[in-house]
Structures are given as C-alpha cells and as structure tokens.
Design a protein around this motif. Sequence first.
Motif, mmCIF file in Angstrom:
data_model
loop_
_atom_site.group_PDB
_atom_site.id
_atom_site.type_symbol
_atom_site.label_atom_id
_atom_site.label_comp_id
_atom_site.label_asym_id
_atom_site.label_seq_id
_atom_site.Cartn_x
_atom_site.Cartn_y
_atom_site.Cartn_z
ATOM 1 N N ASN A 155 0.828 -1.208 0.000
ATOM 2 C CA ASN A 155 0.000 0.000 0.000
ATOM 3 C C ASN A 155 0.864 1.261 0.000
ATOM 4 O OD1 ASN A 155 -2.632 -1.343 0.248
ATOM 5 N ND2 ASN A 155 -1.877 -1.965 2.272
ATOM 6 N N SER A 156 1.938 1.224 -0.766
ATOM 7 C CA SER A 156 2.923 2.305 -0.761
ATOM 8 C C SER A 156 3.208 2.765 -2.185
ATOM 9 C CB SER A 156 4.233 1.828 -0.105
ATOM 10 O OG SER A 156 3.996 1.420 1.237
ATOM 11 N N ARG A 157 3.628 4.015 -2.309
ATOM 12 C CA ARG A 157 3.913 4.545 -3.644
ATOM 13 C C ARG A 157 5.110 5.480 -3.600
ATOM 14 N NH1 ARG A 157 2.106 9.705 -4.949
ATOM 15 N NH2 ARG A 157 1.093 10.832 -3.246
ATOM 16 N N VAL A 158 5.837 5.502 -4.714
ATOM 17 C CA VAL A 158 6.999 6.383 -4.847
ATOM 18 C C VAL A 158 6.511 7.797 -5.101
ATOM 19 C CG1 VAL A 158 9.029 6.909 -6.251
ATOM 20 C CG2 VAL A 158 8.443 4.518 -5.725
ATOM 21 N N VAL A 159 7.026 8.748 -4.345
ATOM 22 C CA VAL A 159 6.654 10.148 -4.549
ATOM 23 C C VAL A 159 7.775 10.946 -5.198
ATOM 24 C CG1 VAL A 159 4.928 10.189 -2.731
ATOM 25 C CG2 VAL A 159 7.289 10.729 -2.169
ATOM 26 N N SER A 160 9.020 10.502 -5.048
ATOM 27 C CA SER A 160 10.123 11.188 -5.717
ATOM 28 C C SER A 160 11.364 10.298 -5.685
ATOM 29 C CB SER A 160 10.435 12.543 -5.059
ATOM 30 O OG SER A 160 10.951 12.358 -3.754
ATOM 31 N N THR A 161 12.252 10.541 -6.638
ATOM 32 C CA THR A 161 13.530 9.832 -6.672
ATOM 33 C C THR A 161 14.645 10.796 -7.021
ATOM 34 O OG1 THR A 161 13.418 9.252 -9.027
ATOM 35 C CG2 THR A 161 12.382 7.713 -7.485
ATOM 36 N N GLU A 162 15.835 10.468 -6.547
ATOM 37 C CA GLU A 162 17.070 11.156 -6.963
ATOM 38 C C GLU A 162 18.085 10.050 -7.229
ATOM 39 O OE1 GLU A 162 18.245 13.888 -3.961
ATOM 40 O OE2 GLU A 162 16.346 14.985 -3.992
ATOM 41 N N ARG A 163 18.411 9.840 -8.521
ATOM 42 C CA ARG A 163 19.237 8.692 -8.879
ATOM 43 C C ARG A 163 20.596 9.073 -9.460
ATOM 44 N NH1 ARG A 163 16.070 6.185 -13.313
ATOM 45 N NH2 ARG A 163 15.533 8.368 -13.685
ATOM 46 N N ASP A 164 20.886 10.354 -9.552
ATOM 47 C CA ASP A 164 22.039 10.765 -10.367
ATOM 48 C C ASP A 164 23.219 11.304 -9.577
ATOM 49 O OD1 ASP A 164 20.815 13.021 -9.474
ATOM 50 O OD2 ASP A 164 20.747 14.039 -11.419
ATOM 51 N N GLY A 165 23.224 11.124 -8.255
ATOM 52 C CA GLY A 165 24.340 11.692 -7.514
ATOM 53 C C GLY A 165 24.690 10.869 -6.286
ATOM 54 N N GLY A 166 25.916 11.076 -5.758
ATOM 55 C CA GLY A 166 26.320 10.423 -4.530
ATOM 56 C C GLY A 166 26.497 8.927 -4.685
ATOM 57 N N ARG A 167 26.526 8.268 -3.552
ATOM 58 C CA ARG A 167 26.751 6.826 -3.547
ATOM 59 C C ARG A 167 25.449 6.046 -3.641
ATOM 60 N NH1 ARG A 167 30.007 5.136 1.514
ATOM 61 N NH2 ARG A 167 29.789 3.123 0.430
ATOM 62 N N TYR A 168 24.325 6.734 -3.506
ATOM 63 C CA TYR A 168 23.041 6.044 -3.441
ATOM 64 C C TYR A 168 22.012 6.728 -4.336
ATOM 65 C CZ TYR A 168 25.028 4.194 0.880
ATOM 66 O OH TYR A 168 25.839 3.591 1.809
ATOM 67 N N ALA A 169 21.010 5.936 -4.726
ATOM 68 C CA ALA A 169 19.761 6.512 -5.203
ATOM 69 C C ALA A 169 18.884 6.745 -3.988
ATOM 70 C CB ALA A 169 19.072 5.558 -6.170
ATOM 71 N N SER A 170 18.165 7.842 -3.996
ATOM 72 C CA SER A 170 17.244 8.163 -2.904
ATOM 73 C C SER A 170 15.822 8.064 -3.437
ATOM 74 C CB SER A 170 17.518 9.578 -2.380
ATOM 75 O OG SER A 170 16.610 9.920 -1.351
ATOM 76 N N VAL A 171 15.014 7.223 -2.794
ATOM 77 C CA VAL A 171 13.633 6.986 -3.225
ATOM 78 C C VAL A 171 12.718 7.289 -2.050
ATOM 79 C CG1 VAL A 171 11.982 5.322 -4.139
ATOM 80 C CG2 VAL A 171 14.399 5.187 -4.815
ATOM 81 N N ARG A 172 11.885 8.333 -2.189
ATOM 82 C CA ARG A 172 10.952 8.680 -1.115
ATOM 83 C C ARG A 172 9.610 8.029 -1.400
ATOM 84 N NH1 ARG A 172 14.623 12.566 -1.119
ATOM 85 N NH2 ARG A 172 13.970 13.434 -3.113
ATOM 86 N N VAL A 173 9.062 7.405 -0.369
ATOM 87 C CA VAL A 173 7.897 6.551 -0.515
ATOM 88 C C VAL A 173 6.864 6.919 0.540
ATOM 89 C CG1 VAL A 173 7.078 4.156 -0.513
ATOM 90 C CG2 VAL A 173 9.380 4.689 -1.344
#
Length: 468
Positions: free
Chosen positions: A256-274
């Motif tokens: 029952n969760s959904r992705v609201v934003s992502t940042e995939r182009d920097g640092g050591r990680y992708a950041s996915v806000r859910v």
Amino acid sequence: MNLSRKEMLRLIGTGAGAVALGSAATSPAAGSERGGPRDIVRDVVVIGGGAAGTYAAIRLRELGQSVVVVERDGRLGGHTQTYTDPASGSTLDIGVVVWHDQPLVRKWFERFDIPLRKASFGGGVTRYADYRTGREVQGYVPPNPGAALALYGEQLARFPYLEYGFDLPDPVPADLLLPFGDFVRRYGLDDVVPSVVQFGQGLGDLLRQPTLYVMKNFGSDILRNLQTGFLSTERRNNSELYQKALAELGDDVLLNSRVVSTERDGGRYASVRVDTPAGRRTIRAQKVLVTIPPLLGNLGGFDLDGLERQLFGQFRHSAYYTGILRDSGIPDDVSVRNIGLDTPYHVPQLPGVYVISPAGVPGLHNIKFGSPTALSDRAVQDEIRASMRRLRDAGTIPTARTDFATFASHTPFELTVPAAAVRAGFYRRLATLQGRNRTFYSGAAFHTHDSSLIWQFTETLLPRVVAS
C-alpha cells in the motif's frame, strides 16, 4: 504506550510485513554507511511486487543482496489473482491461470513447497455467439488448428530470439513489423487465428498489432506446452506463491505504498521517497529495479532524464479485465465464446467479452473482457450487462443476471509501440536504459505478458544488477 510489534502493525492498519519497521528496516546495506532514523538502506530497491518484482526480490536475497520492495497494492502478485468463494471455500484463479512446464518454473514453486499439476482445459459444451447481437452463430465449427500451428511454428523458428526478450536484429525483419492480419494472409495461417485469439487475450486489436508482439505472446514455448501440457497449482490457488513470498520477505516489503520522488544521479546512493501507511520513508539504495509498467503516468515521481522520458512516452497499451459471475443463468457446463459473424477469421469485436466459461464451482462463471484502450471498470461492467441482456433476448441463454462475485482490471496490459518505432531502433535504445541512472528494468514491457517468460528474463538480468 508500550505496544507489541503486532499491536503497532494493527493500529496502523497494515498487517505483518506491510511496512518496514524495526531493525530490519533501518539496517544498512552490506558495506554501506548507516542511514537516518527514518531511512531504509538497501542494496536494491524493487519498484513493483508483481511476477518480476517478487521473483527478483527473492533471488537477489539469495545472491547476497539486501532488498526492499515497494508495492502500491495490499498484496504481492500483480496479475496473479485468486478468488475464494465464501459459500464453498473453493479458490478460483482469475488472473494468471497456467505456467509453462519448464525447469525454472518447477524449481521456483518447489522452493516454496507448492505442488504443481498438469493444467486441464475445456470440457462441457461451447456455444458460439456474436455478442454484438447476442445471437448464437448456428453451425459454426472452429477450424482444426493442427496443420496451421505446425506452419506457424515454422515461422516462429525464424525468430528464436523472441523467446528471450527484445534483442532484435538490425534491421528488424520486415515480417515482424507487418500487421498480424497481413502476416496471416501472406503465409496462409488463417486456421491458427482462433487459437491465437484464445491464448492472446488482452492484446487488443490482434490483427492490427505488429506481428512482433503476437509472436512474443504466442511463441514457441506456448506451442511446446500445448503439446506437453501447461502447469497449474495442485491446490488451485496460484496466489499461494506470492503469499509465501510475502511471508519470507516480511519487513522487506512495503505494501500500500507509492513512490513520490527519486534522486538517482548523484552520490553513492539513489534516494527513493515513498509514502507508506506508516508515513513517508526514504529508501537509500545502490540500485533501483523497476518492474511496474514504465508508462509516464506510473513514473510521475521519478527523476526521468530526457532519454527515459522520450522512450517511455512512446508506449501505448491495451486493456484486459477478468471476473466471476454468480448465478448468471448460463448452465454450469456451458461456455459462450464471442465470435464475429462477419469479421475476418470471426475475431470478436472489441471492446467486448472474449468468453464466459464455467469456473468449476456450481453457479459461478469466469468472464474475460478485452479492449484496445483503457476503459473504466464501470464502463466494462455496463457492457458486460448489456451483452448478457442481448444473449438473453436472442434466446442464446435462458436468463441474464450479472452479479459480479469479483472483478479485476489488468490494465495497463500489453505495452507496445508502432512498427515504425520498432524499425527505427526503439528496443535497441530501450536496452541502453539497463544500468543507466543506477536503474534496471524488468517486467512485461521488456518481454511479454507471461509470468514464466518474465521470470526467465529476470533471471538473465540479475547478474548485471548484482555486479553493478
């Protein structure tokens, strides 16, 4: 308040395994730095918990990767849906019905201790009616497809790569770009069309689809399984696979969760806000695996670059709907298959019902409905009711009750692009997205709507995901 873990889950209305809470949710990926108190840190975040996403999550953990799955529904399984009849307790599969009999499939079910059996089809009486008028088509006998299937198999043998994805030669063979109706006429395959329609439900306007998509959906392994027999589950509950997978993945699934934003182009990680039932969480992952249909409307929160947006924006899709009718008035041993009285090869006109068939439980009938484009659930149900009335008024069935015991939309279904885009290298460019922006892709859009073949494709992709 001093609440147990079980009580906490009950209060937030999720159920066990639905939200990442506790130490498993905040444990860092191997070799990584620890995240913040609301961070979930993993090697891979899997977007979508259908056939591809669930398979990938389990296999990635077996390969030593930490994972978290983000799923918008309250269950895993995607198109694999099972209805439990409250009166009899019987389970009825209304989504994915059969699997290919191949070693990977058997091994996958053995892993969860789910016994398989050879699937059975048919039985009873089939009536053929044109659902536009409701009238039974008297004297219609479907062609014997044996010789045509053999000829079709010879054509498939020209394109063996279609069983493994969209790794197409350059240039793409012209025959694969023909509308399937033209391909049928060119090679004298008229008698194979009814079989393709039956197995290719959900492909939309079948005769106008590029042959590429029809051959991928109704391919060589389908022909093999028509001879050797498909598989289904012994307990007649295909969703058991995903229930057991969910139990094993536990807190590594956010339902029952959904992705609201992502940042995939920097640092050591992708950041996915859910957004989850327990509030917003941030996932920090080294890699992202997207298994949902890559339509722009599904990827609204993603930081898509120009190539991703340009490619995904070309996809169009068909629509497919399934359900179970209760006490429809059709006898328990009767199927009513839709054929066009005056259409090429008697293909049913869509939007419309493909078939109403016995569900194997007294008083229940399966129903399958297709459309070249998406319709609302209300519009589909209204058309089914109208079709039932036409069948009744024409005397094809005695009564026309439409009590939906269950109903499900499998939309978007087949994702396609025009033949011109395929010719221009669409799938070569799509393949370059694998690993771009820390992101990999699997699912039906990268192969076809067939769980067995999707698992096969995903298995070949996982070494790249792990090594990246």
